[in-house]
Scaffold this motif. Structure first.
Motif, PDB file in Angstrom:
ATOM      1  N   PHE A  46      -7.500  -6.403 -22.344  1.00  0.00           N
ATOM      2  CA  PHE A  46      -8.725  -5.746 -22.791  1.00  0.00           C
ATOM      3  C   PHE A  46      -8.462  -4.256 -22.961  1.00  0.00           C
ATOM      4  CE2 PHE A  46      -9.650  -4.389 -18.397  1.00  0.00           C
ATOM      5  CZ  PHE A  46      -8.951  -5.337 -17.682  1.00  0.00           C
ATOM      6  N   GLN A  54     -16.224  -1.503 -17.462  1.00  0.00           N
ATOM      7  CA  GLN A  54     -16.152  -2.388 -16.301  1.00  0.00           C
ATOM      8  C   GLN A  54     -16.030  -1.580 -15.012  1.00  0.00           C
ATOM      9  OE1 GLN A  54     -12.660  -4.821 -15.583  1.00  0.00           O
ATOM     10  NE2 GLN A  54     -13.859  -6.364 -14.531  1.00  0.00           N
ATOM     11  N   GLN A  55     -15.253  -0.533 -15.060  1.00  0.00           N
ATOM     12  CA  GLN A  55     -15.087   0.288 -13.865  1.00  0.00           C
ATOM     13  C   GLN A  55     -16.390   0.974 -13.474  1.00  0.00           C
ATOM     14  OE1 GLN A  55     -11.639   2.791 -14.423  1.00  0.00           O
ATOM     15  NE2 GLN A  55     -10.230   1.097 -13.993  1.00  0.00           N
ATOM     16  N   GLN A  58     -18.285  -1.625 -11.712  1.00  0.00           N
ATOM     17  CA  GLN A  58     -17.735  -1.874 -10.389  1.00  0.00           C
ATOM     18  C   GLN A  58     -18.098  -0.749  -9.430  1.00  0.00           C
ATOM     19  OE1 GLN A  58     -13.726  -2.453 -11.703  1.00  0.00           O
ATOM     20  NE2 GLN A  58     -13.897  -4.688 -11.719  1.00  0.00           N
ATOM     21  N   LEU A  59     -18.087   0.454  -9.929  1.00  0.00           N
ATOM     22  CA  LEU A  59     -18.514   1.583  -9.098  1.00  0.00           C
ATOM     23  C   LEU A  59     -19.975   1.424  -8.702  1.00  0.00           C
ATOM     24  CD1 LEU A  59     -16.801   4.621 -10.840  1.00  0.00           C
ATOM     25  CD2 LEU A  59     -16.522   3.946  -8.455  1.00  0.00           C
ATOM     26  N   SER A  61     -21.541  -1.283  -8.376  1.00  0.00           N
ATOM     27  CA  SER A  61     -21.687  -2.382  -7.416  1.00  0.00           C
ATOM     28  C   SER A  61     -21.322  -1.945  -6.014  1.00  0.00           C
ATOM     29  CB  SER A  61     -20.864  -3.597  -7.839  1.00  0.00           C
ATOM     30  OG  SER A  61     -19.488  -3.343  -7.641  1.00  0.00           O
TER      31      SER A  61
ATOM     32  N   ALA B  19     -18.191   4.773  -1.210  1.00  0.00           N
ATOM     33  CA  ALA B  19     -18.641   5.238  -2.528  1.00  0.00           C
ATOM     34  C   ALA B  19     -20.103   4.944  -2.791  1.00  0.00           C
ATOM     35  CB  ALA B  19     -17.773   4.584  -3.609  1.00  0.00           C
ATOM     36  N   ARG B  40     -10.157   0.659  -2.758  1.00  0.00           N
ATOM     37  CA  ARG B  40     -10.432   0.629  -4.194  1.00  0.00           C
ATOM     38  C   ARG B  40      -9.245   1.208  -4.966  1.00  0.00           C
ATOM     39  NH1 ARG B  40     -13.801   0.057  -8.301  1.00  0.00           N
ATOM     40  NH2 ARG B  40     -13.506   1.483 -10.037  1.00  0.00           N
ATOM     41  N   LEU B  44      -7.198  -0.635  -7.820  1.00  0.00           N
ATOM     42  CA  LEU B  44      -7.007  -0.119  -9.180  1.00  0.00           C
ATOM     43  C   LEU B  44      -5.536  -0.103  -9.550  1.00  0.00           C
ATOM     44  CD1 LEU B  44      -9.593   2.802  -9.269  1.00  0.00           C
ATOM     45  CD2 LEU B  44      -9.603   0.768 -10.702  1.00  0.00           C
ATOM     46  N   ARG B  47      -4.516  -3.536 -10.479  1.00  0.00           N
ATOM     47  CA  ARG B  47      -5.032  -3.909 -11.793  1.00  0.00           C
ATOM     48  C   ARG B  47      -4.224  -3.246 -12.902  1.00  0.00           C
ATOM     49  NH1 ARG B  47     -11.341  -4.101  -9.892  1.00  0.00           N
ATOM     50  NH2 ARG B  47     -11.555  -6.357 -10.120  1.00  0.00           N
ATOM     51  N   GLU B  51      -2.214  -5.016 -16.110  1.00  0.00           N
ATOM     52  CA  GLU B  51      -2.408  -4.719 -17.528  1.00  0.00           C
ATOM     53  C   GLU B  51      -1.139  -4.183 -18.179  1.00  0.00           C
ATOM     54  OE1 GLU B  51      -4.929  -6.134 -18.840  1.00  0.00           O
ATOM     55  OE2 GLU B  51      -5.476  -6.536 -16.765  1.00  0.00           O
ATOM     56  N   ARG B 234     -14.854  -7.919  -3.174  1.00  0.00           N
ATOM     57  CA  ARG B 234     -15.334  -9.272  -3.397  1.00  0.00           C
ATOM     58  C   ARG B 234     -14.686  -9.878  -4.614  1.00  0.00           C
ATOM     59  NH1 ARG B 234     -19.434  -5.793  -4.878  1.00  0.00           N
ATOM     60  NH2 ARG B 234     -19.926  -4.955  -2.819  1.00  0.00           N
TER      61      ARG B 234
END
Lengths: 444, 566
Positions: A46, A54-55, A58-59, A61, B19, B40, B44, B47, B51, B234
């Motif tokens: 993506f 999306q980030q 997520q932040l 959330s 956060a 986090r 990241l 992730r 990618e 999660r």
């Protein structure tokens, strides 16, 4: 925070004319500079714009977990469903999200009620996990499976005919084909399947059609799906729609929603048959999938922004799919030229109307003085060498006595990527011919 | 030797390492958990790795990297790593057991009334689809520990004594979700196993919250969420199946590549790691969070001073928070002698609300002045408080109506302190007070006169009214409006938390579609309402002090409560 706010936000802003190929790749995607992404079909990728959105989600959330998950998420989820429904020629309330096609297939098949004599029809090209699902189902339910063997290249008419013959054969055995499962685009070989014709046949035969469109949305045009009318359709959005993993859509037309009782796993939305009967007919299906279990479902909410990206930076769905299809075809032809082999085609060219191309490798079992039984192992050896030593990933399989690779066309590729692939494969074949594959002792 | 945290627990910890939005008061860690900024960052990075080159990461390297995370968790829970796999969440793990067991006629599954909702539904499905009988012990909590053990053992014996029946599986929690209460699970497991039952322990609230020793507990199946109390993003849960039971778990949920049919079509590799392999890959999703276990452990050790330090603070702040809340609300904390229910990070404080009795309802004259809640509105109160708390004060109050009384469940955590519970309790007190205002009914807003007028009561009298309800999500409104469907149609606004309500102007016409769908023929004015962002501004400016006359009191008929999720 709304997808529309992201139209020009981020590094991709204001360049709606970004050309496909390396410019697109460097500007919008995250690949390591030395990595050649030739296998989009397996896990998808993506772009930056989608990732940034999306980030942000997520932040949010973590900024307000309960607020986001209980109140914001359902509203955005509905928006996402509304944005994807038109791509399937469907109504918003006929589509729900799950994590992936495997989940979707399990959900649908797990809901069907079978009786002795029932048969599930499927082709030999079925995706592995789907076959496992059917096998497991058969061990627990009064249902058998019937496999229709096909070998490419095949013409659409041949596929239809063998399907008809198989249904007939099953009936003549006193059994009832109740559901037929087939792909929109096969996983391997990567080939477009005549799913529309088969849906039509199924309807005439009174067999339910479950279309595994894992390679579907964003890969081939599906805006006619609602009209074609399969009984169930499942498609991954993280594969070709540039939505983050995992996100898939289950399409169940209104007429079939009563068949879907539970999600997989069973969760909050489930109601017993008696309680469900008290509900308004169209209430249950959508509600059932709104809250399944705690996972990061932000990918679902990224559908609108992914569509936005494809529209504003890539010229829209048709443009994207045309480019991918064409580059795959042209690239494959080039590879075959370089390697002195051929691409997998049929007479009408129908199987190539997708973003995959399958090219034969310039090595045979005879070259290697190896028996048929070693084919799988050699193919796997080659395939695993591609990420280990060549900074790419090329699916290579032993198929119909030959070694074939599958390349995925994408907007971040140009012809020279395919040329590179051909040269890489030639080098690999040289090593195979040199006997390197023999030195690996383990089969697994 | 673990050091005390460099950053003190409480608000300093919250600001330094988490956060949360500054306008959000996180008093409900138990539902969805959260993770610190350092985790986090690790996530990241993972992730980004994916990618950069997706195929090698997912197809080749993930399983072995996952093995390390699994081994770390197995070490903490004291089991062998080949008995522990990861699944997305406890619901999936439990349903995997329920859908896998080879149920026989006469099999019974035993649980108590506070079994988690989705598990209850899993049992309902089992009953419908597989003919398995769920047996629920209906008994009001709180219950003393001895009595919990006795009731489950006695019931098991009673069922086993019936011809043709046996309790095949018993389900209990480590900590029940609602009310939040620790369960004597260490005693229940051997006691029920002694009666011949397999025991599935729902440890959704487990790792990082309460001490778990699987080697001692020896449950037949165990599942615990890492995203709830262990600071892993999660959703991630550990699913434990001791070797002796692994043959019972034939498939993952969903069934995927790892499934091995009893009659293999092809030569398959040796069965050694069959259980682990079954769950290594169950379909593509983003499972990079599974690999964040190490980062979570580092944070808990390096920044928090270790598990004991965390647990000590959480227990202490739960006790303090509950005491403060009970004081301010003028109520009490749920407990009972002989119970260890409070030995966890939950406390349940009675809310200052009372349900009107049937007799009182019929006596209409006094009813409106008594400050009690009409039974017809009872199920909506909890959800109203949840939603309004969020939108007005940035606080989600996890509350529920349990057997006629309302309770607020608080979660103690390293990032909250006494002042937070003080603030929360005051807000909740005011919210409860708003429900007491007499003459609770639907009110309509007249834009010309800028006045709120009471609507006639009774759904059949509602016709053609334009209704303005700011800051309620459409979903909530639609679910709880409970009005006569022929009178009103709704259209949901799809933006963050905002709601657009449409009503029909023509009483004679009947809707051709159900509420929630766009009925072009019956459109009337659309009233755009405040967006979620503005609600945040409200709460930041101290809105919601509870005395604003322009706020319409909301109360509505409802058939049943929406999900009371925990």
């Amino acid at each position: 925070m709304h997808p529309a706010d992201f139209e020009t936000a981020g590094t991709g802003g204001g360049d709606a004319n970004s050309s496909f190929g390396h410019a697109m790749r460097n500007k919008h995607f995250f690949f390591a500079p030395s990595y050649r992404p030739l296998n989009h079909g397996s896990f998808g990728v993506f772009p930056r714009m989608v990732q940034e959105y999306q980030q942000r989600l997520q932040l949010e959330s973590e900024a307000r977990p309960d607020t986001f998950i209980r109140y914001t998420y359902p509203a955005l989820l509905k928006e996402a469903r509304a944005s994807i429904a038109p791509l399937l020629g469907a109504s918003t309330d006929e589509v729900v999200f799950v994590q992936n096609a495997t989940s979707g297939v399990n959900t649908v098949l797990g809901n069907l009620i079978f009786k002795p004599g029932d048969v599930i029809l499927h082709f030999s090209t079925i995706y592995g996990a789907c076959l496992k699902t059917i096998q497991y189902l058969g061990s627990n339910n009064p249902v058998e499976s019937y496999q229709i063997d096909i070998e490419y290249p095949m013409e659409d008419e041949e596929i239809v005919q063998v399907f008809l013959d198989s249904a007939q054969r099953v009936r003549s055995q006193g059994k009832t084909p109740v559901v037929a499962m087939f792909d929109s685009v096969l996983t391997f070989p990567g080939a477009r399947f005549p799913w529309e014709k088969l849906v039509d046949i199924c309807r005439k035969l009174g067999v339910m059609s479950l279309v595994d469109g894992a390679h579907g949305i964003g890969h081939i045009d599906l805006t006619h799906l609602g009209r074609v009318g399969p009984d169930f359709f499942i498609s991954n959005c993280y594969k070709w729609l540039m939505v983050p993993r995992g996100c898939a859509v289950i399409y169940v037309p209104f007429r079939n929603q009563h068949l879907i009782q539970t999600t997989c796993p069973t969760s909050w939305g489930f109601q017993t048959t008696i309680d469900r009967a008290k509900l308004n007919k169209s209430e249950y299906f959508v509600k059932l999938f709104e809250k399944i279990s705690t996972t990061d479902n932000t990918p679902y909410l990224c559908v609108p922004i992914a569509l936005q990206f494809r529209k504003s930076h890539c010229g829209g769905e048709s443009t994207v799919m045309s480019y991918c299809t064409k580059i795959a075809k042209d690239g494959g032809r080039k590879m075959a030229e370089i390697m002195g082999t051929e691409t997998l085609t049929n007479v009408t060219g129908s199987l190539q109307q997708c973003c995959f191309v399958n090219v034969r490798l310039p090595v045979t079992l005879a070259d290697l003085d190896a028996p048929d039984s070693k084919g799988l192992h050699i193919a796997k050896w080659m395939q695993e060498k591609t990420p280990a030593e060549y900074e790419t990933y090329i699916p290579i399989k032993f198929y119909k006595g030959g070694f074939w690779c599958r390349i995925s066309g994408q907007i971040y590729l140009t012809i020279d990527d395919f040329e590179w692939a051909a040269e890489t494969l030639m080098d690999l074949c040289k090593r195979v011919k040199g006997g390197e594959w023999k030195t690996v002792s383990n089969m697994g | 030797m673990p050091q005390p945290p460099q950053v003190p627990f409480g608000a300093p910890m919250r600001h330094a390492h988490f956060a949360f939005s500054p306008s959000y008061l996180p008093l409900n860690h138990g539902s969805y958990g959260t993770h610190p900024v350092s985790v986090r960052a690790a996530h990241l990075a993972l992730r980004a790795e994916v990618e950069a080159a997706p195929d090698p990461f997912i197809a080749l390297h993930f399983a072995s990297r996952l093995a390390k995370s699994r081994a770390a968790v197995a070490g903490l829970l004291r089991c062998s790593s080949d008995e522990l796999v990861f699944v997305p969440n406890a619901t999936t793990g439990i349903d995997t057991v329920l859908k896998n067991l080879d149920w026989k006629p006469g099999d019974v599954v035993l649980c108590y009334e506070l079994v988690y909702g989705s598990v209850a539904n899993g049992l309902s499905w089992l009953e419908e689809a597989r003919g398995v009988e769920p047996h629920v012990i209906f008994r009001e909590w709180p219950i003393a520990d001895d009595d919990i053990v006795k009731m489950m053992v006695d019931t098991t014996r009673q069922i086993n004594a019936q011809p043709g029946k046996r309790v095949r599986l018993a389900i209990c929690d480590t900590i029940i979700s609602g009310p939040g209460a620790r369960v004597p699970f260490e005693r229940l497991v051997p006691a029920l196993q002694a009666e011949g039952a397999m025991v599935l322990v729902d440890g959704a609230h487990g790792i990082g919250h309460v001490d778990i020793d699987l080697g001692v507990m020896k449950p037949d199946f165990f599942v615990t969420n890492l995203h709830k109390w262990f600071f892993v993003p999660r959703g991630c849960a550990a699913f434990y199946v001791p070797k002796k039971n692994q043959a019972l778990i034939r498939t993952s949920l969903p069934t995927s590549h790892g499934f091995k049919p009893k009659r293999p079509l092809f030569l398959s590799t040796p069965e050694e790691n069959a259980f682990e392999e079954l769950f290594d890959f169950t379909g593509t999703s983003d499972t990079t969070n599974y690999l964040c276990v190490e980062a979570a452990l580092r944070f808990r050790h390096d920044v928090c001073g270790g598990e004991a330090s965390i647990q000590q603070y959480c227990r202490w702040i739960t006790e303090r928070g509950a005491t403060i809340a009970a004081e301010i609300l003028g109520t009490h904390i749920m407990n009972i002698p002989g119970s260890r229910m409070r030995e966890c990070n939950f406390a349940n404080i009675r809310m200052p609300l009372e349900l009107r009795t049937e007799h009182e309802v019929n006596n209409r004259e006094t009813a409106e002045q008594d400050g009690k809640v009409d039974p017809r509105h009872a199920n909506a109160v909890s959800d109203w408080i949840k939603h309004v708390g969020c939108t007005e004060s940035g606080t989600y109050f996890q509350n529920f109506l349990y057997r006629g009384n309302w309770w607020w469940r608080i979660s103690g955590m390293i990032y909250v302190e006494e002042a937070d519970f003080r603030k929360g309790a005051h807000v909740l007190k005011q919210l409860c007070a708003r429900n007491h205002v007499p003459c609770l009914g639907r009110r309509s807003y007249d834009e010309t006169s800028d006045e709120y007028n009471d609507l006639p009561s009774g759904p059949s009298d509602i016709r053609c009214q334009d209704l303005t309800i700011p800051d309620l999500s459409a979903d909530y409104t639609q679910a709880h409006w409970g009005l006569d469907e022929t009178a009103v149609t709704f259209v949901e606004d799809i933006s963050l938390g905002a709601c657009r309500i449409k009503t029909r102007k023509c009483p004679e016409e009947k809707p051709t579609q159900t509420p929630g769908s766009l009925d072009e023929a019956h459109q009337s004015e659309t009233l755009e309402v405040e967006r979620f962002a503005k609600a945040e501004i409200h709460s930041a400016h101290g809105h919601g002090a509870g005395g604003n006359d322009e706020e319409p009191m909301w109360n509505a008929l409802t058939e049943g409560s929406e999900w009371s999720t925990f």
